[in-house]
Scaffold this motif. Sequence first.
Motif, PDB file in Angstrom:
ATOM      1  N   GLY A 269     122.735  30.891  89.849  1.00 44.53           N
ATOM      2  CA  GLY A 269     122.296  30.560  91.041  1.00 44.53           C
ATOM      3  C   GLY A 269     122.652  29.170  91.596  1.00 44.53           C
ATOM      4  O   GLY A 269     122.752  28.813  92.827  1.00 44.53           O
ATOM      5  N   ILE A 270     123.290  28.380  90.637  1.00 41.09           N
ATOM      6  CA  ILE A 270     123.522  27.305  91.033  1.00 41.09           C
ATOM      7  C   ILE A 270     125.016  27.169  91.763  1.00 41.09           C
ATOM      8  O   ILE A 270     125.861  27.853  91.466  1.00 41.09           O
ATOM      9  CB  ILE A 270     123.681  26.167  89.863  1.00 41.09           C
ATOM     10  CG1 ILE A 270     122.303  26.255  89.040  1.00 41.09           C
ATOM     11  CG2 ILE A 270     124.066  24.634  90.150  1.00 41.09           C
ATOM     12  CD1 ILE A 270     122.529  25.543  87.614  1.00 41.09           C
ATOM     13  N   LYS A 271     125.029  26.286  92.783  1.00 43.50           N
ATOM     14  CA  LYS A 271     126.400  26.148  93.447  1.00 43.50           C
ATOM     15  C   LYS A 271     127.440  25.287  92.839  1.00 43.50           C
ATOM     16  O   LYS A 271     127.065  24.379  92.172  1.00 43.50           O
ATOM     17  CB  LYS A 271     125.848  25.409  95.042  1.00 43.50           C
ATOM     18  CG  LYS A 271     125.155  26.339  95.830  1.00 43.50           C
ATOM     19  CD  LYS A 271     125.308  25.872  97.200  1.00 43.50           C
ATOM     20  CE  LYS A 271     124.505  24.539  97.296  1.00 43.50           C
ATOM     21  NZ  LYS A 271     124.353  23.949  98.731  1.00 43.50           N
TER      22      LYS A 271
ATOM     23  N   GLY B 103     137.612  20.119  90.189  1.00 45.17           N
ATOM     24  CA  GLY B 103     138.116  21.101  91.074  1.00 45.17           C
ATOM     25  C   GLY B 103     138.220  22.445  90.291  1.00 45.17           C
ATOM     26  O   GLY B 103     138.005  23.639  90.818  1.00 45.17           O
ATOM     27  N   ARG B 104     138.457  22.263  89.085  1.00 48.60           N
ATOM     28  CA  ARG B 104     138.640  23.697  88.162  1.00 48.60           C
ATOM     29  C   ARG B 104     137.262  24.127  87.482  1.00 48.60           C
ATOM     30  O   ARG B 104     137.410  25.256  87.111  1.00 48.60           O
ATOM     31  CB  ARG B 104     139.694  23.303  87.101  1.00 48.60           C
ATOM     32  CG  ARG B 104     139.272  22.038  86.129  1.00 48.60           C
ATOM     33  CD  ARG B 104     139.964  22.163  84.731  1.00 48.60           C
ATOM     34  NE  ARG B 104     139.660  21.101  83.883  1.00 48.60           N
ATOM     35  CZ  ARG B 104     140.143  21.001  82.679  1.00 48.60           C
ATOM     36  NH1 ARG B 104     141.179  21.906  82.136  1.00 48.60           N
ATOM     37  NH2 ARG B 104     139.744  19.970  81.979  1.00 48.60           N
ATOM     38  N   VAL B 105     136.292  23.488  87.800  1.00 51.32           N
ATOM     39  CA  VAL B 105     134.841  24.001  87.475  1.00 51.32           C
ATOM     40  C   VAL B 105     134.505  24.820  88.727  1.00 51.32           C
ATOM     41  O   VAL B 105     134.332  24.362  89.854  1.00 51.32           O
ATOM     42  CB  VAL B 105     134.023  22.916  87.340  1.00 51.32           C
ATOM     43  CG1 VAL B 105     132.577  23.468  86.898  1.00 51.32           C
ATOM     44  CG2 VAL B 105     134.642  22.125  86.106  1.00 51.32           C
TER      45      VAL B 105
ATOM     46  N   VAL C  10     134.023  34.583  96.928  1.00 48.85           N
ATOM     47  CA  VAL C  10     132.920  34.293  97.766  1.00 48.85           C
ATOM     48  C   VAL C  10     133.471  33.416  98.924  1.00 48.85           C
ATOM     49  O   VAL C  10     134.181  32.315  98.472  1.00 48.85           O
ATOM     50  CB  VAL C  10     131.608  34.128  97.120  1.00 48.85           C
ATOM     51  CG1 VAL C  10     130.535  33.460  98.149  1.00 48.85           C
ATOM     52  CG2 VAL C  10     131.299  35.010  96.018  1.00 48.85           C
ATOM     53  N   ARG C  11     133.460  33.532 100.114  1.00 49.91           N
ATOM     54  CA  ARG C  11     133.876  32.708 101.193  1.00 49.91           C
ATOM     55  C   ARG C  11     133.509  31.177 101.078  1.00 49.91           C
ATOM     56  O   ARG C  11     134.065  30.372 101.425  1.00 49.91           O
ATOM     57  CB  ARG C  11     133.802  33.284 102.524  1.00 49.91           C
ATOM     58  CG  ARG C  11     134.310  34.694 102.679  1.00 49.91           C
ATOM     59  CD  ARG C  11     134.400  35.080 104.150  1.00 49.91           C
ATOM     60  NE  ARG C  11     135.030  36.208 104.430  1.00 49.91           N
ATOM     61  CZ  ARG C  11     136.307  36.357 104.761  1.00 49.91           C
ATOM     62  NH1 ARG C  11     136.960  35.225 104.613  1.00 49.91           N
ATOM     63  NH2 ARG C  11     137.019  37.705 104.985  1.00 49.91           N
ATOM     64  N   ARG C  12     132.118  31.087 100.971  1.00 52.68           N
ATOM     65  CA  ARG C  12     131.314  29.738 100.797  1.00 52.68           C
ATOM     66  C   ARG C  12     130.417  29.682  99.981  1.00 52.68           C
ATOM     67  O   ARG C  12     129.750  30.894  99.573  1.00 52.68           O
ATOM     68  CB  ARG C  12     131.183  29.347 102.198  1.00 52.68           C
ATOM     69  CG  ARG C  12     130.071  30.139 102.855  1.00 52.68           C
ATOM     70  CD  ARG C  12     129.595  29.558 104.346  1.00 52.68           C
ATOM     71  NE  ARG C  12     128.736  30.204 104.944  1.00 52.68           N
ATOM     72  CZ  ARG C  12     127.412  29.812 104.915  1.00 52.68           C
ATOM     73  NH1 ARG C  12     127.079  29.021 104.146  1.00 52.68           N
ATOM     74  NH2 ARG C  12     126.477  30.568 105.620  1.00 52.68           N
ATOM     75  N   GLU C  13     130.070  28.559  99.377  1.00 51.27           N
ATOM     76  CA  GLU C  13     129.173  28.536  98.373  1.00 51.27           C
ATOM     77  C   GLU C  13     127.607  28.696  98.815  1.00 51.27           C
ATOM     78  O   GLU C  13     127.288  28.012 100.046  1.00 51.27           O
ATOM     79  CB  GLU C  13     129.167  27.281  97.382  1.00 51.27           C
ATOM     80  CG  GLU C  13     129.187  26.013  98.267  1.00 51.27           C
ATOM     81  CD  GLU C  13     129.666  24.870  97.208  1.00 51.27           C
ATOM     82  OE1 GLU C  13     129.026  24.810  96.295  1.00 51.27           O
ATOM     83  OE2 GLU C  13     130.195  23.864  97.787  1.00 51.27           O
ATOM     84  N   ILE C  14     126.748  29.284  98.016  1.00 54.99           N
ATOM     85  CA  ILE C  14     125.514  29.362  98.665  1.00 54.99           C
ATOM     86  C   ILE C  14     124.601  29.672  97.445  1.00 54.99           C
ATOM     87  O   ILE C  14     125.199  30.147  96.399  1.00 54.99           O
ATOM     88  CB  ILE C  14     125.265  30.353  99.672  1.00 54.99           C
ATOM     89  CG1 ILE C  14     123.761  30.855 100.115  1.00 54.99           C
ATOM     90  CG2 ILE C  14     125.816  32.032  99.081  1.00 54.99           C
ATOM     91  CD1 ILE C  14     123.696  31.681 101.351  1.00 54.99           C
ATOM     92  N   GLU C  15     123.248  29.242  97.287  1.00 53.76           N
ATOM     93  CA  GLU C  15     122.459  29.220  96.116  1.00 53.76           C
ATOM     94  C   GLU C  15     122.354  30.911  95.894  1.00 53.76           C
ATOM     95  O   GLU C  15     121.917  31.704  96.664  1.00 53.76           O
ATOM     96  CB  GLU C  15     121.286  28.825  96.237  1.00 53.76           C
ATOM     97  CG  GLU C  15     121.079  27.135  96.348  1.00 53.76           C
ATOM     98  CD  GLU C  15     121.245  26.818  97.824  1.00 53.76           C
ATOM     99  OE1 GLU C  15     121.716  27.647  98.753  1.00 53.76           O
ATOM    100  OE2 GLU C  15     121.105  25.423  97.983  1.00 53.76           O
ATOM    101  N   GLY C  16     122.548  31.367  94.612  1.00 56.10           N
ATOM    102  CA  GLY C  16     122.456  32.625  94.273  1.00 56.10           C
ATOM    103  C   GLY C  16     123.622  33.566  94.445  1.00 56.10           C
ATOM    104  O   GLY C  16     123.478  34.712  94.079  1.00 56.10           O
TER     105      GLY C  16
ATOM    106  N   LEU D 191     133.504  34.974  92.018  1.00 58.14           N
ATOM    107  CA  LEU D 191     134.357  33.617  91.851  1.00 58.14           C
ATOM    108  C   LEU D 191     133.826  32.573  93.043  1.00 58.14           C
ATOM    109  O   LEU D 191     134.032  33.258  94.386  1.00 58.14           O
ATOM    110  CB  LEU D 191     135.835  33.853  91.882  1.00 58.14           C
ATOM    111  CG  LEU D 191     136.119  34.705  90.603  1.00 58.14           C
ATOM    112  CD1 LEU D 191     137.618  34.810  90.776  1.00 58.14           C
ATOM    113  CD2 LEU D 191     135.642  34.127  89.373  1.00 58.14           C
ATOM    114  N   VAL D 192     133.421  31.642  92.676  1.00 55.89           N
ATOM    115  CA  VAL D 192     133.051  30.667  93.871  1.00 55.89           C
ATOM    116  C   VAL D 192     133.558  29.037  93.859  1.00 55.89           C
ATOM    117  O   VAL D 192     133.275  28.643  92.638  1.00 55.89           O
ATOM    118  CB  VAL D 192     131.244  30.522  94.170  1.00 55.89           C
ATOM    119  CG1 VAL D 192     131.150  30.047  95.598  1.00 55.89           C
ATOM    120  CG2 VAL D 192     130.702  31.951  93.953  1.00 55.89           C
ATOM    121  N   GLY D 193     134.300  28.532  94.623  1.00 55.12           N
ATOM    122  CA  GLY D 193     134.898  27.263  94.318  1.00 55.12           C
ATOM    123  C   GLY D 193     133.851  26.436  95.099  1.00 55.12           C
ATOM    124  O   GLY D 193     133.283  26.856  95.937  1.00 55.12           O
ATOM    125  N   GLY D 194     134.139  25.190  94.571  1.00 58.23           N
ATOM    126  CA  GLY D 194     133.013  24.291  95.120  1.00 58.23           C
ATOM    127  C   GLY D 194     134.106  23.263  96.032  1.00 58.23           C
ATOM    128  O   GLY D 194     135.150  23.476  96.472  1.00 58.23           O
TER     129      GLY D 194
END
Length: 329
Positions: free
Chosen positions: A127-129, A142-144, A189-195, A161-164
């Motif tokens: 769930g965490i962004k 950035g590698r996390v 995933v195109r952009r980060e979101i909770e969950g 897979l979600v990048g920050g």
Amino acid sequence: MSRQDTAAAADVPARVAVIGTGVIGNGWIVRALAAGCDVVAFDPAPGAEATTRAFVERVWESVATMGLADTADPSRLRFAASAIEAVEEADLVQENVPERLEIKHRVLAELDAHAPEGVVIGSSTSGIKPSELQSACTRDPGRVIVAHPFNPVYLLPLVELVGGEHTAPVVTERARAQYAALGMRPLVVRREIEGHVADRLMEALWREALHLVNDGVATTEEIDAAVVYGAGLRWSLMGTFLTFHLAGGEGGMRHMLHQFGPALKLPWTKLEAPELTDELIEKVADGCEHQAAGRSVAELETRRDAFLTELLALTRKYWPEAEGLEGRI
């Protein structure tokens, strides 16, 4: 068929570090071993190594049914005395510590400080962004990234897979190739979101199921039957949108939305979860225990794994073109 058939062998990480060996961490260990990797694990919990080795032995037959790399061997697992030792020569790091941000921050900062330069650090967080995870890292935040799998990890192929905000596209691509080489089906995933994506969908169904139990509309067994013998059978091949596309007949999704769209405005959906009262907890728990019918969790897991191995083979048979999908949304 080898798990490495879906990706170039050069992308298979030679050594995978797994930090945290609970249900998800142990699933990653088996997944990496099956792909022919060396695995170095760390977990400070007493008895963690014995528990993991017993788990690997118990589920190895299931993963063997799915196909093993030529170099796959459970003996390629070793436990390190610390997280630092576990990651010092890793080609890919997978973090699976408890879902509490303060713990994630402490562990990920340590992993970032000591993992080799350029090595991807994936977090199994549900769930965490990723930008929140990266905020405690100072060397190479950035590698996390989020690398969220689904239980059982050693069988189910999806990994989100979600990048920050600090993640460059080259990092995401490197991660995509490495996880694909482990036999996973990466969903970038195109952009980060909770969950993220899949859990958002599952939470919606879970919320509605709790309301149905709470309101006395159906039991846990009846709700599960509605999924297993109805929507679940269709979803396992086509998912939500393609299923509804067929519901529109020759006109497809466009006709379906025009014909049934007004029903979307009806007050069916409960937008908030019901209050988790002691009464609701007992209803849900009693219902699940009734469904288990005296079978242990281990027995249910064995039954689930046998079913999934056959279902995955069937899915590949009827959707072979999925092997060539990029897995991006």
